[in-house]
Each structure stands twice: as structure tokens, then as C-alpha cells.
Design an enzyme around this catalytic site. Structure first.
Site, PDB file in Angstrom:
ATOM      1  N   LYS A  37       0.808  -1.232   0.000  1.00 36.39           N
ATOM      2  CA  LYS A  37       0.000   0.000   0.000  1.00 36.39           C
ATOM      3  C   LYS A  37       0.839   1.280   0.000  1.00 36.39           C
ATOM      4  O   LYS A  37       0.475   2.251  -0.642  1.00 36.39           O
ATOM      5  CB  LYS A  37      -0.984  -0.001   1.174  1.00 36.39           C
ATOM      6  CG  LYS A  37      -0.337   0.057   2.542  1.00 36.39           C
ATOM      7  CD  LYS A  37      -1.368  -0.195   3.641  1.00 36.39           C
ATOM      8  CE  LYS A  37      -0.721  -0.138   5.002  1.00 36.39           C
ATOM      9  NZ  LYS A  37      -1.516  -0.792   6.035  1.00 36.39           N
TER      10      LYS A  37
ATOM     11  N   ARG B 284      -8.387  -1.577  16.740  1.00 39.03           N
ATOM     12  CA  ARG B 284      -8.708  -1.209  15.362  1.00 39.03           C
ATOM     13  C   ARG B 284      -9.597  -2.343  14.847  1.00 39.03           C
ATOM     14  O   ARG B 284     -10.624  -2.615  15.456  1.00 39.03           O
ATOM     15  CB  ARG B 284      -7.438  -0.964  14.532  1.00 39.03           C
ATOM     16  CG  ARG B 284      -7.692   0.039  13.394  1.00 39.03           C
ATOM     17  CD  ARG B 284      -6.486   0.301  12.524  1.00 39.03           C
ATOM     18  NE  ARG B 284      -6.107  -0.853  11.712  1.00 39.03           N
ATOM     19  CZ  ARG B 284      -5.125  -0.845  10.816  1.00 39.03           C
ATOM     20  NH1 ARG B 284      -4.409   0.252  10.636  1.00 39.03           N
ATOM     21  NH2 ARG B 284      -4.844  -1.917  10.112  1.00 39.03           N
TER      22      ARG B 284
HETATM   23  C1  LIG Z   1      -0.686  -1.522   6.726  1.00 45.07           C
HETATM   24  C2  LIG Z   1      -0.972  -2.855   7.279  1.00 45.07           C
HETATM   25  C3  LIG Z   1       0.064  -3.777   7.458  1.00 45.07           C
HETATM   26  C4  LIG Z   1       1.517  -3.438   7.212  1.00 45.07           C
HETATM   27  O1  LIG Z   1       1.985  -2.581   8.203  1.00 45.07           O
HETATM   28  P1  LIG Z   1       3.533  -2.134   8.292  1.00 45.07           P
HETATM   29  O2  LIG Z   1       3.626  -1.440   9.585  1.00 45.07           O
HETATM   30  O3  LIG Z   1       3.772  -1.258   7.112  1.00 45.07           O
HETATM   31  O4  LIG Z   1       4.328  -3.381   8.238  1.00 45.07           O
HETATM   32  C5  LIG Z   1      -0.273  -5.036   7.928  1.00 45.07           C
HETATM   33  N1  LIG Z   1      -1.547  -5.373   8.222  1.00 45.07           N
HETATM   34  C6  LIG Z   1      -2.573  -4.510   8.062  1.00 45.07           C
HETATM   35  C7  LIG Z   1      -3.953  -4.954   8.377  1.00 45.07           C
HETATM   36  C8  LIG Z   1      -2.309  -3.215   7.596  1.00 45.07           C
HETATM   37  O5  LIG Z   1      -3.329  -2.356   7.443  1.00 45.07           O
END
Ligand SMILES: *Cc1c(COP(=O)(O)O)cnc(C)c1O
Length: 370
Positions: free
Chosen positions: A39, A134
């Protein structure tokens, strides 16, 4: 000298490859696979393919548009939607992804119907709330949710997962991770061995996952930030052996003047609220530069300038810096390189004004405007 366009993000595929391979290998020894999260790079196909070459087991993104972009570029991988699907996007989710992370039965039922309509199997992981508040169902609802998903056509229940640290900063630790393992065991005990994937979390899990602690049933992590920035997000410490400069931001000097430290006149609010106060007893002149980049492009608080350069202020499209202590040569037209944190990277990648240049230490520029 031919000047390259600025501002630009320089994305070094060799360094990204190294970071990914190093983490994949270290986690493999612990029985953990890596889903690389695309992302922050908006699904940039060059980065996705680099991670796949480095051995990640699949790709994940929170936005269906980024997954569509990778599919269109023929990136060949298992694709996971890591944000709960929107009801308004169910058909795209089924068409473009193999797997989604879920916490709402209303969504699951529609995923099943959509998958049935096009005669495919969609895989489902249930997210469980373990304290960060969350996404995720409260643990006591897991059993009944699994029972329901097992009864729905064209869905395959793959396992469970959790996400910590993102909202409240709750750290993954022995306690919450063993709770996730126990939930996997309890689910298997009730339904037979159906929990194949136990996805423990994001980059914030690395401290725990790479410690000698027992990892229990956890066999997958979803990593974005650590692969990109070589740093773990809990204390923003660099991770041993990884590159922290795989991605750099280059901005250009558009004004360079000797100016007083202190503003003069009647002081009210600045463009973005209260101006940062100039420090007490700061007097005299500084060498002030303006770079052609601003809040619309980047989170200035997340930028690390080169030694001797200090960020003083920013507005929509100007970044004001003090270069008095800078040892390098600097003039109008000079390029200044910054390191970025996750917040700055996210905004810079999303800014249409910043060129995304993919480079390789060996092959030079691979794609000037990706
Ligand atoms: C963005 C996200 C990740 C990755 O997070 P990082 O801190 O960039 O490794 C993993 N799981 C979910 C559900 C996310 O939204």
C-alpha cells in the site's frame, strides 16, 4: 550535466531486494512466511516483483485499486486484501484477490454470494481484536463466526489474524501472541484442523518474532514499513543489517538567501496555524534555503535532512531550511536528499507532483516515471 526532474522519490530495487530477502530468511527460520504489503508504494509493480523475487509468499494491500494496478501489470502472486472489504466493492474483491481479512459476517455472506456467481473460491481470514482497538472481532465471537463461514458456499476459511500497534500502539508480546495461538488451537479443536494461517501482525511484530521467544502457532506476518524503510515501527529503531535508505526524497533549492532568524511585524497565524516559535535568543543572520516541496507532497515532520541542514518550517509548497551549518556546496538548483519515515513516504508516494523513479545500483535508472 543533465538534471533529473525534481521533486522525486528514488526507489532502489537492489536495496529493497536485500531488505526483503534478509527478513524472509530470518523469519523462515522461525517458520513464518512474509506477506509483503504494497500500500505505501501504491502497488508499484517494480517493487512488488522485487519482493516476489526475494521470496515473499504473497502480496497484500488495503486498497483494491492498488491490487488492480498490480494485476493489470501481470504481477503474479497470491493477492490479499488486508482491509475489510467494502460492501460496495465485493465483486472487485472476489475478482481481483484470492484472500481477504475480515471481521464482519455481513461482508462474508456477500463475498460468498459474489464468489458463487462467478464460480470461484474466495479465501477468508478472520481478524481478532487483541487490544489495539482497530479491526477485528472480539475473541468470544470467533467460534460462531467460523461456524457460519464453514456453512457458506464458495468460501474457504484459511485462518485467523490480528493487527496491533497501528491505532493505540499496543505492542505485540508473548501474552497477546500466545492468545492468538490459543485461539487457533481452540478453533482446530472444535472444527478439526482448519486453521492453516495464523497472521500475527505487521512490522511492529518483528521485535517479538525475531526474539528467542516461542512463536507458537504464528506462521505469517504482513510487512510493509520494515521492507521499505529497514526500521521497526514500535521504537523506530533501524533493523540490523537492513538498508534505511532504499527510498530517498530529492528536492530542489529555489531560493537561497542570508536572512534574519526572526520574523518582524505583528505576528498572527501562519498558513497552517501557529508558526513554530523561533527559539529564544536566536539572533542574527542565517543562510536560508527554500526547497520546492511542501505539505501537499510530504509530511515535513517525517523528513530527515542531510547533516548540517535543519528544517525550519513548511507550507503547502515551500520547505524552509537553515543551511548555515551545511558543509556541502549548495546553490539555487541544487538537489537535497532526505530520508523519510512512514508518514512522509506515504504522502510522497501519493503526491502527483512527486516523480517516482525506480533505480538499481547496478543498472542505474530502470524507470524514470513509474
Ligand atoms: C498496513 C498494514 C500492514 C503493514 O503494516 P507495516 O507497519 O507497514 O508493516 C499489515 N496489516 C494490516 C492490516 C495493515 O493495514
Amino acid at each position: 550535466m543533465i538534471q533529473q526532474p525534481t521533486p522525486r522519490l528514488q526507489i532502489d530495487l537492489d536495496k529493497l531486494f536485500h531488505n526483503a530477502q534478509s527478513l524472509v530468511n530470518r523469519l523462515h527460520k522461525r517458520g513464518i512466511s512474509v506477506t509483503a504489503i504494497t500500500k505505501a508504494t501504491l502497488g508499484l509493480p517494480e517493487v512488488a516483483n522485487t519482493w516476489l523475487r526475494a521470496g515473499v509468499s504473497g502480496l497484500g494491500d488495503s486498497r483494491i485499486e492498488n491490487i488492480a494496478k498490480m494485476r493489470a501489470a501481470q504481477v503474479s502472486a497470491t493477492m490479499t486484501l488486508i482491509r475489510a472489504p467494502m460492501l460496495s466493492q465485493i465483486d472487485e474483491v472476489v475478482a481481483l484477490t484470492n484472500l481477504s481479512l475480515n471481521s464482519e459476517l455481513a461482508v462474508i455472506r456477500l463475498l460468498s454470494a459474489a464468489a458463487k456467481k462467478v464460480d470461484c473460491i474466495h479465501e477468508v481470514i478472520f481478524m481478532v481484536e487483541l487490544g489495539d482497538l482497530r479491526e477485528g472481532m472480539m475473541p468470544e465471537f470467533l467460534e460462531s463466526s467460523v461456524r457460519e463461514v464453514l456453512g457458506l458456499p464458495n468460501l474457504l476459511f484459511k485462518g485467523i489474524g490480528t493487527n496491533l500497534a497501528c491505532r493505540s500502539g499496543v505492542s505485540p508480546d508473548a501474552q497477546n501472541m500466545s492468545q492468538l495461538s490459543r485461539l487457533a488451537d481452540a478453533t482446530d479443536a472444535t472444527f478439526g484442523r482448519i486453521v492453516k494461517v495464523v497472521s500475527g501482525g505487521n512490522s511492529a511484530n518483528l521485535d517479538w518474532a525475531l526474539s528467542p521467544a516461542s512463536i507458537g502457532r504464528i506462521n505469517n506476518l504482513r510487512l510493509g514499513e520494515a521492507l521499505l524503510l529497514g526500521c521497526e515501527p514500535l521504537h523506530r529503531k533501524p533493523i540490523n543489517g537492513l538498508h534505511a535508505t532504499a527510498i530517498t526524497l530529492v528536492a530542489e533549492v529555489i531560493e537561497l538567501k542570508d536572512k534574519p532568524c526572526k520574523p518582524w511585524g505583528t505576528i498572527a497565524q501562519a498558513a497552517f496555524g501557529e508558526a513554530k516559535p523561533t527559539r529564544e535568543n536566536e539572533q542574527g543572520q542565517i543562510k536560508q534555503a527554500i526547497l520546492a516541496i511542501g505539505m501537499q507532497d510530504v509530511d515535513p515532520d517525517g523528513l530527515t535532512p542531510p547533516q548540517g541542514i535543519q528544517i525550519l518550517a513548511s507550507s503547502s509548497d515551500h520547505l524552509v531550511v537553515d543551511v548555515s551549518a551545511y558543509k556541502g556546496s549548495i546553490k539555487v538548483g541544487s538537489e537535497v536528499l532526505f530520508q523519510l519515515d512512514y508518514s512522509a513516504l506515504l504522502r510522497a508516494m501519493t503526491s502527483p507532483f512527486i516523480l517516482k523513479m525506480v533505480i538499481s545500483s547496478e543498472k542505474g535508472v530502470i524507470c524514470e516515471n513509474c
